[in-house]
Design a protein around this motif. Sequence first.
Motif, PDB file in Angstrom:
ATOM      1  N   HIS A   1     -11.806  -6.681   0.291  1.00 55.31           N
ATOM      2  CA  HIS A   1     -11.511  -6.574   1.724  1.00 55.31           C
ATOM      3  C   HIS A   1     -12.786  -6.552   2.565  1.00 55.31           C
ATOM      4  CE1 HIS A   1      -8.920  -5.884   5.104  1.00 55.31           C
ATOM      5  NE2 HIS A   1      -9.635  -4.843   5.469  1.00 55.31           N
ATOM      6  N   LYS A   2     -13.818  -5.863   2.103  1.00 52.49           N
ATOM      7  CA  LYS A   2     -15.045  -5.762   2.882  1.00 52.49           C
ATOM      8  C   LYS A   2     -15.802  -7.083   2.950  1.00 52.49           C
ATOM      9  CE  LYS A   2     -15.849  -0.832   2.201  1.00 52.49           C
ATOM     10  NZ  LYS A   2     -16.761   0.204   1.696  1.00 52.49           N
TER      11      LYS A   2
ATOM     12  N   TYR B   1       0.832  -1.207   0.000  1.00 52.58           N
ATOM     13  CA  TYR B   1       0.000   0.000   0.000  1.00 52.58           C
ATOM     14  C   TYR B   1       0.869   1.261   0.000  1.00 52.58           C
ATOM     15  CZ  TYR B   1      -4.427  -2.428   0.833  1.00 52.58           C
ATOM     16  OH  TYR B   1      -5.559  -3.195   0.709  1.00 52.58           O
TER      17      TYR B   1
ATOM     18  N   GLU C   1     -10.073  -2.706  -1.920  1.00 56.16           N
ATOM     19  CA  GLU C   1     -10.801  -2.707  -0.645  1.00 56.16           C
ATOM     20  C   GLU C   1     -12.291  -2.866  -0.869  1.00 56.16           C
ATOM     21  OE1 GLU C   1      -9.704  -2.510   2.473  1.00 56.16           O
ATOM     22  OE2 GLU C   1      -7.566  -2.323   2.034  1.00 56.16           O
TER      23      GLU C   1
END
Length: 394
Positions: free
Chosen positions: A392-393, A372, A388
């Motif tokens: 990621h969620k 990142y 994300e």
Amino acid sequence: MKRYLKIGITGAAILASGILCAFVLFKMPVIISVLKGITEILKPFLYGVVFAYLLAPLCNKIEEKLFQIFPKAKTKVRRFICFIAIVISLCVAIAVIWLIIMMIIPQVWDSVMKIIQMVPQKLIVVNNWIEHMLENQPELQAYFEEFSSQAESNIDSLLNVDTIQKVQSIINSLSVQLFGVLGVVKNIFLGLLISAYLLGSRKLFGAQAGLILHGVFSDKWAKIIEEEIRYTDKMFNGFLVGKIIDSAIIGLLCFAGTSIMGFEAPAFISVIIGITNIIPFFGPFIGAIPCGLLLLLENPMHCLYFIIFIFVLQQLDGNVIGPKILGNTTGVSSFWVLFAILLFGGMWGVVGMVIGVPLFAVIYDIIRKLVYRGLRKHKRESMIADYEEKYHKS
């Protein structure tokens, strides 16, 4: 001139690194043996570090409760409260260890004696069953009879070995096992003493580590390292303590279930299931196999019921109890969990299987932050946002 000096220093550093790597590769067996020797000497200290790390949350909780009761305590009283918290934590640890030992040893002894008594009878039953199955197969029956007679003669010859040699062999084996057990007991005892010193000095060590960190690194890097250390502590502490609580609950449920169903040695089976449940993914299978074989000798139907019961219990643990206690502690997918267990289990055995998941989670987090950071440096924040949002969620 400075340019050539830098090139020369860089070349010398590369050459020195190459020589060092070659030396390490050629001397690897010697280095490993030296490290093993050092590890063997420091085993009590390692035990103490592990005990102190596992008991630190309990010690902190007790201190917090006592400070709430005595909010205006003076310095000497506060030190005495810290001492009381350490004593209570160590008493809890000793009580748990003693309870497990007293549950295991009698059950193991009874189980071993019953197995010794059952094996000859079971062998006769199996022999008769095989002979009955081969009644209509004369060739196979002749082969089986030859195999049985050869096995019987081998056993007889083994039993007819000089009695003094057998006694010496048994005594030597028992002596090795006894010294091994005494060594473990010694390490546990010394580890508990060392953990008391570590618990009493944990705040001092933390302050000293902070001084060293800020003295060696710049404020920016010191802050980054502190954040990663806190994340590592949170990961290991949350995972290991949560897994121990989860395994204790599974052990109690297993004891209740095996006792109700009338299985052989319920306490012994429950302790094995509870301890091996600490190992993620493979733990239930590792514990269920020897316990299932023990029940198979006693009653094949009990073995079948036990396998079904363990399957139901592990479903309950994986879908209800484990998520409630652990949550998504590591944040690592199932694939990487399996990868971490196989990798670190192959490197460090059972210890690697236990600590592999939180250790890999820390490595995964460091790599993620570095990636990142590189993306932000190259103005690729949109890629981070897209990733994300999509993965990621979920």
